[in-house]
Design a protein around this motif. Structure first.
Motif, short mmCIF file in Angstrom:
data_model
loop_
_atom_site.label_atom_id
_atom_site.label_comp_id
_atom_site.label_asym_id
_atom_site.label_seq_id
_atom_site.Cartn_x
_atom_site.Cartn_y
_atom_site.Cartn_z
N LEU A 1 69.31 107.73 64.42
CA LEU A 1 70.02 108.83 63.80
C LEU A 1 69.29 110.12 64.20
O LEU A 1 68.18 110.37 63.73
N ALA A 2 69.90 110.89 65.07
CA ALA A 2 69.22 112.03 65.69
C ALA A 2 69.55 113.36 65.02
O ALA A 2 69.10 114.40 65.50
N LYS A 84 71.68 117.06 70.64
CA LYS A 84 72.63 117.47 71.67
C LYS A 84 72.75 116.41 72.78
O LYS A 84 73.63 116.51 73.64
N GLY A 85 71.87 115.40 72.75
CA GLY A 85 71.85 114.36 73.77
C GLY A 85 70.43 114.14 74.23
O GLY A 85 69.71 115.10 74.50
N ASP A 86 70.00 112.88 74.32
CA ASP A 86 68.62 112.59 74.66
C ASP A 86 68.54 111.18 75.24
O ASP A 86 69.56 110.50 75.42
N TYR A 87 67.32 110.74 75.49
CA TYR A 87 67.05 109.39 76.00
C TYR A 87 66.15 108.68 74.99
O TYR A 87 65.28 109.30 74.38
N PRO A 113 75.26 110.40 73.92
CA PRO A 113 76.18 111.52 73.61
C PRO A 113 75.67 112.39 72.47
O PRO A 113 74.77 112.02 71.72
N LYS A 114 76.27 113.57 72.37
CA LYS A 114 75.95 114.50 71.29
C LYS A 114 76.14 113.82 69.95
O LYS A 114 77.12 113.11 69.73
N GLN A 115 75.19 114.03 69.04
CA GLN A 115 75.22 113.38 67.75
C GLN A 115 75.73 114.32 66.67
O GLN A 115 75.70 115.54 66.82
N ARG A 116 76.18 113.73 65.57
CA ARG A 116 76.67 114.50 64.43
C ARG A 116 75.81 114.21 63.21
O ARG A 116 75.19 113.14 63.10
#
Length: 285
Positions: A1-2, A84-87, A113-116
């Motif tokens: 959960l980002a 916004k997007g990561d690894y 993908p971009k997270q909410r």
């Protein structure tokens, strides 16, 4: 959960990103020597301590940047995740073999993908990658959704009104279906009126809406209460000795608009002993 917005707090009462590891085995599993990383060029970014996950159990690791690795305490990586997007990868004890990574097809896709806010991303029981709503730290994931339906938008905000209005409800997700109610009930994918045109508001009304798309995580239920002071003053539940008083009655409208009000919307009953799920709206004076 980002993108943790109060979904799960750490011991410092902060709400950092978090990662959950699951042990699918019928025996406990020691994590010492495995690695977590947010950098494909540095697979040994954060070394897991000798903590154990019980059989078929789960372990939450906060991606806070606080770097805490006491096995019997709360765990925190030395990195954070970018919503916004990561690894992200789990790496074997040899520091070279990737056991699992997001995005799964890296380097074809560079980032997940971009997270909410408060929406989880990961694997379901079938191995499908997708989004989860609501998050379930400490428990198994539900069914993965392909995407997240954009929040509904109302053309008129909640508050006090003197004249009739027509409220337009929109959703930016192509193919999404909007359902709404005016009886305080929660709209679902199968319950509530299908939205097709602006909703006429001619009296004090509670308008609730949500948007749905097959295979996608639905929106939260949005609630907007439109209050007509005339209806409030004439309501039989009001104390008529005041509302009909020749002195105080004429002051009621100004009094209602002079201070903030709260709208609590529920289909349950308030009885001072049981918690009731409700929406809470702040109506500006």
């Amino acid at each position: 959960l980002a993108d943790n917005a109060g979904n799960l707090a750490d011991q410092d009462d902060d709400s950092p990103d978090w990662i959950e590891l699951k042990n699918p085995n019928p025996f406990s599993l020691e994590l010492g020597g495995y690695f977590l990383t947010d950098d494909p060029a540095n697979l040994k970014a954060w070394l897991l301590p000798n903590a154990r996950i019980p059989p078929s159990g789960h372990l939450v690791v906060f991606a806070s940047g606080k770097d805490r690795r006491e096995p019997s305490a709360e765990l925190h990586t030395n990195f954070k995740l970018d919503p916004k997007g990561d690894y992200l990868a789990l790496v074997d004890r040899d520091g070279t073999r990737i056991l699992q990574q997001f995005p799964p097809d890296y380097p074809t896709t560079q980032t997940f993908p971009k997270q909410r806010q408060n929406i989880r991303f990961g694997l379901d029981a079938s191995g499908k990658v997708g989004f989860f709503r609501p998050p379930t730290p400490g428990a198994s994931n539900g069914t993965a959704f392909d995407g997240i339906v954009a929040d509904t938008q109302f053309s008129s905000d909640r508050g006090f009104y003197e004249t009739n209005l027509a409220v337009e409800i929109t959703c930016a997700t192509p193919g999404a279906v909007i359902r709404y109610t005016t009886d305080r009930s929660v709209p679902t994918a199968t319950k509530g009126r299908l939205y097709a045109s602006p909703v006429p508001i001619t009296t004090t009304t509670v308008l609730r809406a949500a948007a749905f798309k097959a295979g996608w995580a639905p929106t939260d239920v949005d609630t907007h209460t439109y209050v007509f002071p005339t209806n409030v003053i004439s309501s039989p539940v009001m104390r008529t000795t005041i509302t009909r008083d020749p002195v105080y009655g004429p002051q009621m409208r100004a009094a209602l608009l002079d201070v903030p009000s709260v709208s609590l919307v529920t289909t349950g009953t308030f009885n001072d002993t049981t918690e009731v799920k409700t929406s809470f709206e702040w109506l500006r004076p």
